[in-house]
Design an enzyme around this catalytic site. Structure first.
Site, PDB file in Angstrom:
ATOM      1  N   ASN A  13       0.891  -0.960   0.076  1.00 18.16           N
ATOM      2  CA  ASN A  13      -0.140   0.125   0.004  1.00 18.16           C
ATOM      3  C   ASN A  13       0.990   1.212  -0.089  1.00 18.16           C
ATOM      4  OD1 ASN A  13      -1.713   2.095   0.615  1.00 18.16           O
ATOM      5  ND2 ASN A  13      -2.328   1.267   2.854  1.00 18.16           N
ATOM      6  N   TRP A  14       1.112   2.044  -1.282  1.00 18.62           N
ATOM      7  CA  TRP A  14       1.911   2.993  -1.248  1.00 18.62           C
ATOM      8  C   TRP A  14       1.405   4.329  -0.419  1.00 18.62           C
ATOM      9  CZ3 TRP A  14       5.050   3.419  -6.422  1.00 18.62           C
ATOM     10  CH2 TRP A  14       5.974   2.292  -6.489  1.00 18.62           C
ATOM     11  N   LYS A  15       0.212   4.234  -0.352  1.00 18.15           N
ATOM     12  CA  LYS A  15      -0.475   5.507   0.386  1.00 18.15           C
ATOM     13  C   LYS A  15      -0.323   6.727  -0.554  1.00 18.15           C
ATOM     14  CE  LYS A  15      -0.047   3.258   4.688  1.00 18.15           C
ATOM     15  NZ  LYS A  15       0.170   3.397   6.244  1.00 18.15           N
ATOM     16  N   HIS A 100      -9.300   1.199   5.010  1.00 23.42           N
ATOM     17  CA  HIS A 100      -7.958   1.196   5.764  1.00 23.42           C
ATOM     18  C   HIS A 100      -7.979   2.183   7.254  1.00 23.42           C
ATOM     19  CE1 HIS A 100      -3.899   2.561   6.735  1.00 23.42           C
ATOM     20  NE2 HIS A 100      -3.407   1.328   6.140  1.00 23.42           N
ATOM     21  N   GLU A 102      -6.580   4.632   8.116  1.00 26.98           N
ATOM     22  CA  GLU A 102      -6.416   6.001   7.885  1.00 26.98           C
ATOM     23  C   GLU A 102      -7.510   6.685   7.132  1.00 26.98           C
ATOM     24  OE1 GLU A 102      -2.679   5.441   5.665  1.00 26.98           O
ATOM     25  OE2 GLU A 102      -1.859   5.060   7.614  1.00 26.98           O
ATOM     26  N   GLU A 170      -5.016  -4.809  10.678  1.00 26.67           N
ATOM     27  CA  GLU A 170      -3.922  -3.806  10.735  1.00 26.67           C
ATOM     28  C   GLU A 170      -4.285  -3.193  12.189  1.00 26.67           C
ATOM     29  OE1 GLU A 170      -2.093  -2.606   6.930  1.00 26.67           O
ATOM     30  OE2 GLU A 170      -3.758  -1.535   7.247  1.00 26.67           O
ATOM     31  N   GLY A 176       2.909   2.147  10.676  1.00 31.37           N
ATOM     32  CA  GLY A 176       3.870   3.318  10.400  1.00 31.37           C
ATOM     33  C   GLY A 176       4.817   3.604  11.866  1.00 31.37           C
ATOM     34  N   SER A 215       3.890  -2.235  10.188  1.00 31.77           N
ATOM     35  CA  SER A 215       5.197  -2.309  10.413  1.00 31.77           C
ATOM     36  C   SER A 215       5.796  -3.661  10.082  1.00 31.77           C
ATOM     37  CB  SER A 215       5.626  -1.868  11.819  1.00 31.77           C
ATOM     38  OG  SER A 215       5.361  -0.709  11.985  1.00 31.77           O
ATOM     39  N   GLY A 237       4.999   1.481   4.483  1.00 37.11           N
ATOM     40  CA  GLY A 237       6.389   1.942   4.364  1.00 37.11           C
ATOM     41  C   GLY A 237       7.496   1.053   3.359  1.00 37.11           C
TER      42      GLY A 237
HETATM   43  P1  PGA Z   1       3.004   0.223   7.469  1.00 37.85           P
HETATM   44  O1  PGA Z   1       1.592   0.626   6.857  1.00 37.85           O
HETATM   45  O2  PGA Z   1       3.541  -1.049   7.004  1.00 37.85           O
HETATM   46  O3  PGA Z   1       3.949   1.510   7.072  1.00 37.85           O
HETATM   47  O4  PGA Z   1       3.032   0.162   9.100  1.00 37.85           O
HETATM   48  C1  PGA Z   1       0.814  -0.517   6.866  1.00 37.85           C
HETATM   49  C2  PGA Z   1      -0.687  -0.053   6.153  1.00 37.85           C
HETATM   50  O5  PGA Z   1      -0.834   0.822   6.588  1.00 37.85           O
HETATM   51  O6  PGA Z   1      -1.321  -0.847   5.169  1.00 37.85           O
END
Ligand code: PGA
Length: 253
Positions: A13-15, A100, A102, A170, A176, A215, A237
């Site tokens: 997931n490149w966000k 997600h 976010e 998640e 992150g 993470s 990330g």
């Molecule tokens: P992260 O994000 O690997 O940077 O912790 C995971 C995600 O939000 O899908």
């Protein structure tokens, strides 16, 4: 009939990261995957919407599938700035992430909306990756399983199948942050998710892929991917650089 063990999925997931120049990471990942030979997992990258069409063209004939990070629930209409699942399908996306944390936080998305988005994905012929996960406060209160159970109940509909839906667990506090739950904690939550899927969907529930996300990096991938009922990873990330992402995929090689 015993359900088949699902083929793992390693999804990036490149966000809100990356531009056209990031195609070099795709190329580098493709080279590494080709060298690795037979691949026992699926590999997916969900770049920002601006890059989907270009990345689909660049990954044709490779082992990398391209997906999106969100979609609208409607097929078309007066929804400025939104993108329909049908539009994602039109440019070659195969998957779409919905719910997600976010988006649940930044855009106030609740589980009911997440379900309608996943249903839109199915309508368009895409596989939905439905995300669930507790916040740190919820974890500290001991309500992780309660929260996840409610999110699953609200985010999944009766027409959902192991083919059209992937679940991603998640923990919000692990995204992150470099922090991860212990493998024991991951096992507990994934077992609870599996149980709920089987209660709701019968035998089919055993075939849903349940990804762990938060993470994940090359140094912890083998341990996390080795946990029972973990059928892959959703990686933020560490999916941006081919070397790191391939390091995670290598947990399956
Ligand atoms: P992260 O994000 O690997 O940077 O912790 C995971 C995600 O939000 O899908």
């Amino acid at each position: 009939m015993a359900a088949k063990k699902p083929k793992p999925l390693v999804a990036g997931n490149w966000k809100m990261n990356g531009g056209k120049a990031s195609a070099r990471e795709l190329k580098s990942l493709d080279t590494k995957l080709k060298k690795a030979g037979r691949l026992p997992c699926e590999v997916l990258i969900c770049p920002p919407a601006t890059l989907i069409e270009g990345f689909v063209a660049k990954t044709r004939g490779t082992k990398i599938a391209i997906g999106a990070q969100d979609c609208h629930s409607r097929e078309n209409g007066a929804h400025t700035g939104d993108i329909a699942a049908e539009m994602l399908k039109d440019v070659g996306a195969k998957y779409v992430i919905v719910g997600h944390s976010e988006r649940r936080a930044d855009h106030d998305e609740d589980s009911k909306l997440v379900r309608t988005k996943a249903e839109a994905a199915h309508r368009a012929g895409l596989t939905a990756i439905v995300c669930v996960g507790e916040t740190e406060a919820e974890r500290d209160q001991g309500s992780t399983l309660k929260v996840i159970s409610a999110q699953l109940k609200g985010s999944l509909g009766d027409t959902f199948t192991a083919k059209n839906t992937v679940i991603a667990y998640e923990p919000v506090w692990a995204i992150g942050t470099g922090r991860t739950p212990t493998p024991q904690d991951v096992a507990k939550v994934h077992a609870a998710i599996r149980k709920r899927l089987i209660t709701r969907f019968g035998d089919e529930g055993a075939s849903f892929r349940i990804l762990y996300g938060g993470s994940v990096k090359p140094s912890n991938a083998v341990e996390l991917m080795g946990v029972e009922n973990v059928n892959g990873a959703l990686v933020g990330g560490a999916s941006l650089k081919a070397e790191d992402f391939f390091g995670i995929i290598s947990a399956y090689l």
